[in-house]
Motif scaffolding. Structure first.
Motif, short mmCIF file in Angstrom:
data_model
loop_
_atom_site.label_atom_id
_atom_site.label_comp_id
_atom_site.label_asym_id
_atom_site.label_seq_id
_atom_site.Cartn_x
_atom_site.Cartn_y
_atom_site.Cartn_z
N ASP A 159 -0.36 16.89 -11.32
CA ASP A 159 0.86 16.08 -11.45
C ASP A 159 2.13 16.93 -11.33
OD1 ASP A 159 -0.48 13.61 -11.90
OD2 ASP A 159 -0.91 14.26 -13.95
N ASN A 203 4.67 14.79 -9.83
CA ASN A 203 4.52 13.40 -10.23
C ASN A 203 5.69 13.09 -11.15
OD1 ASN A 203 3.82 10.96 -11.47
ND2 ASN A 203 1.62 11.39 -11.33
N THR A 234 6.79 8.21 -5.55
CA THR A 234 5.36 8.25 -5.89
C THR A 234 4.69 6.88 -5.71
OG1 THR A 234 5.94 7.99 -8.24
CG2 THR A 234 5.53 10.23 -7.45
#
Length: 373
Positions: A168, A171, A212
């Protein structure tokens, strides 16, 4: 061998590590090199002074940050091997245009020493320089072209073979969750000092998933991405001043080219230093933004989709917001990730990024229309 200010702390096994790599000539000197924040980096010289000396970059990998060093080295090994093949096909020089790993005596691309530290070695690329700040607009253009070309060379690389070295990493919604948690826990008792900065980030919660979500829905493609596309991760040829090689491949992972573009803008098109304390100096240079966009698209050579092109301004805005959020999170948690060189260093960095986001918002229509559509 002369180990200049090297055999300290966790680097006490450096001589052991050096002895395991297959270098040409007898090691003579090893000294700290560069100013990276994460790994310990050294320049190793072999051969006697006056001779044609061998030079190598030796690194002790930071396994606190990179918790799967074997997976990371698998990424670096696979990508550099593929890049060498592509560069040779195009008639280039792979020893200068991509990183070259040096094998150990066991035929591996890394060495684990007797106290568990992970080491790797690269051939040193001579007569090439990396810059920490934009000194000439042409240098920024060259870096953009190099990162775009890097993207194009890896366009057909099987992204599913890559390990996610930092889960991540880009992210942004997950980074926001970590930020909210750091604010709530306030481990160092610092939250009251930064209420304005906290509010700035909280007010932009709706922006966090813009890119995302498109990636999850397949509206923009998942690609091999560098994920740390700062100017100083490009070497420029000292003679031609053209971009030569993309370096620092630790964060090679599946991701989006939109964020690779955006991180470069965040770092290179800021009119101030990343840790500037005078926020009146912080702004987005639209001239450098345009310069980088032209270079990046030239390097990509038409490999980006229309949806990716449309999202490039969001990449710049969100990478800047995410970075500011990360600096602020680290400050709230006690400065355990980014190296600091003075009290409140991470707070200064965070404030600079957030000021840059604010200026991008003021210039948003120009960012969207003038250069990217």
């Amino acid at each position: 061998m002369d180990y200049q200010t090297v055999a300290q702390g966790a680097c006490e096994k450096i001589e052991e590590a050096v002895s395991r790599f297959l270098v040409n000539g007898e090691p003579q000197e090893c000294r700290r090199y560069g100013n990276g924040h994460i790994n310990d980096t050294f320049l190793l010289c072999t051969g006697e002074a006056g001779e044609e000396r061998g030079r190598y970059i030796l690194q002790r990998m930071n396994t606190d940050v990179f918790k799967d060093p074997k997976g990371l080295m698998g990424n670096v090994s696979g990508v550099t091997k593929y890049l060498r093949e592509q560069i040779i096909k195009s008639g280039g020089n792979p020893d200068r245009e991509t990183l070259t790993l040096v094998k150990t005596e066991d035929g591996l691309d890394y060495y684990v020493d007797s106290i568990g530290s992970w080491w790797r070695m690269y051939l040193f690329i001579a007569d090439a320089t990396g810059y920490d700040a934009v000194e000439r607009e042409e240098d920024f253009y060259q870096s953009a072209k190099a990162f775009g070309h890097f993207q194009r060379l890896l366009d057909q690389y099987p992204v599913e073979k890559l390990t996610e070295t930092i889960p991540d990493f880009h992210n942004t919604p997950k980074r926001f969750e970590a930020f909210v948690r750091a604010v709530r826990e306030d481990a160092m008792g610092r939250a009251d000092k930064v209420r304005a900065e906290i509010a700035f980030v909280m007010d932009r919660e709706k922006d966090m998933a813009v890119v995302t979500d498109k990636l999850k829905r397949g509206e923009i493609p998942c690609r091999v991405t560098h994920n740390d596309t700062k100017l100083n991760n490009i070497l420029l040829d000292d003679r031609t001043k053209e971009a030569l090689c993309v370096i620092d491949l630790d964060t090679i992972m599946p991701g989006t080219a939109v964020f690779d573009f955006g991180d470069s803008i965040r770092f290179g098109a800021n009119t101030a230093a990343e840790d500037e304390t005078d926020l009146s100096k912080v702004s987005l240079s639209l001239s450098l933004y345009e310069t980088y966009t032209r270079g990046f698209l030239a390097g990509c050579g038409g490999s980006l989709t229309a949806a990716e092109l449309e999202m490039l301004p969001w990449g710049a805005r969100l990478m800047t917001l995410e970075c500011g959020m990360r600096f602020l999170t680290d400050y709230l948690e006690g400065d355990h990730y980014f190296r600091i060189h003075r009290p409140d260093h991470n707070l200064d960095r965070a404030r600079t990024q957030l000021a840059l986001v604010e200026d991008m918002e003021r210039k948003w229509e120009e960012m969207k229309v003038k250069y990217c559509l």
